[in-house]
Design a protein around this motif. Structure first.
Motif, mmCIF file in Angstrom:
data_model
loop_
_atom_site.group_PDB
_atom_site.id
_atom_site.type_symbol
_atom_site.label_atom_id
_atom_site.label_comp_id
_atom_site.label_asym_id
_atom_site.label_seq_id
_atom_site.Cartn_x
_atom_site.Cartn_y
_atom_site.Cartn_z
ATOM 1 N N TYR A 7 0.846 -1.182 0.000
ATOM 2 C CA TYR A 7 0.000 0.000 0.000
ATOM 3 C C TYR A 7 0.893 1.248 0.000
ATOM 4 O O TYR A 7 1.930 1.288 0.680
ATOM 5 N N TYR A 9 0.919 5.288 0.773
ATOM 6 C CA TYR A 9 0.186 6.350 1.447
ATOM 7 C C TYR A 9 0.911 7.683 1.246
ATOM 8 O O TYR A 9 2.142 7.740 1.193
ATOM 9 N N VAL A 11 1.201 11.173 3.250
ATOM 10 C CA VAL A 11 0.901 11.775 4.547
ATOM 11 C C VAL A 11 1.345 13.231 4.530
ATOM 12 O O VAL A 11 2.473 13.534 4.128
#
Length: 286
Positions: A7, A9, A11
């Motif tokens: 995954y 991400y 941020v």
């Protein structure tokens, strides 16, 4: 056999506070109110991913970041730093002696970097899209015009913003803002009216309406004497002058005169008008 799933991400810290800083520090990332940013200022350049192409012996760059930011250049060269009043950014001046150099900016390690490529800049920009039509949607070309548009109306449109300046007998009497994607209507077009369209500082389209003067074509010597005698305000050489050289195959001396002006980069405004009028007359008599 088991295949794991990855995954990705993204941020982003929305506030500069202790908890946010601790989160990023766990990933060996430092959170700061002034992220490092590297931006060339001068000279004119072409920017590509991780590379800046330019042609100069000195380069000025704006670097955003506090006083703990360090700038390194390889191969090393002389640099001078000037801190901005807010003390959150600086301007550096680099002496560019090598054809290729690497500039990195960071604290303990490089956070941003780019390659400097010193080479000949031979790119040419595309001609801006300017559409000028009369009442019957006939397109109006740039340069001198002897026939007034029907009803004295012109419609000007462009995908980009610009400024339209209308002059009468050389005096500005109207100035309008051209909005990109919209049509601007000009009325009361008469003989002696000149219209100029600017985008930024560039003159991208112009037209001048005058009476048609029928006369025999002057010889080359007379044309050159007239051009050298004409003065007026000196203006930059435009693309239309460069394109006009192709129409001077039968006028070698005049062609050399135009090439000289292109090399200098400037031409007297009155001489430019005379040259455009001559080109139109020469085209009509072919």
């Amino acid at each position: 056999m088991f295949y794991g799933t990855w995954y990705i991400y993204e941020v982003q810290a929305t506030a500069f506070k202790k908890d946010a800083a601790r989160f990023f520090w766990n990933f060996r990332c430092r959170l700061t109110e002034t992220p490092v940013f590297l931006q060339p200022v001068w000279p004119i350049y072409v920017e590509k991913p991780y590379a800046i192409r330019y042609r100069a012996n000195q380069l000025f760059m704006h670097i955003r970041g506090k006083s703990d930011i360090t700038t390194k250049i390889y191969p090393e060269t002389h640099q001078v730093s000037f801190w901005c009043p807010n003390e959150k950014s600086q301007v550096i001046s680099l002496s560019c002696k090598s054809r290729q150099q690497l500039v990195s900016v960071g604290r303990s390690k490089a956070l941003q970097y780019t390659y400097l490529w010193k080479e000949k800049m031979d790119e040419t920009a595309s001609i801006p899209v300017i559409e000028v039509t009369d009442k019957k949607d006939n397109r109006i070309g740039t340069g001198f015009q002897y026939l007034l548009p029907e009803g004295g109306l012109l419609n000007i449109s462009s995908p980009f913003d610009g400024i339209v300046i209308v002059l009468k007998n050389g005096i500005i009497f109207d100035k309008r803002h051209l909005m990109g994607g919209y049509s601007l209507e000009l009325d009361n077009i008469q003989v002696g009216v000149e219209i100029k369209v600017f985008q930024g500082l560039d003159l991208v389209w112009s037209v001048y309406y005058e009476h048609k003067q029928y006369s025999l074509m002057p010889d080359e010597t007379t044309i050159l004497k007239t051009l050298d005698a004409l003065g007026g305000k000196v203006i930059p050489v435009t693309r239309s002058i460069c394109f006009s050289v192709n129409q001077l195959k039968n006028y070698p001396k005049l062609k050399r005169w135009v090439y000289k002006r292109i090399k200098i980069g400037y031409i007297p405004e009155e001489a430019l008008r005379y040259l455009r009028r001559f080109l139109i007359d020469a085209k009509l008599k072919q």
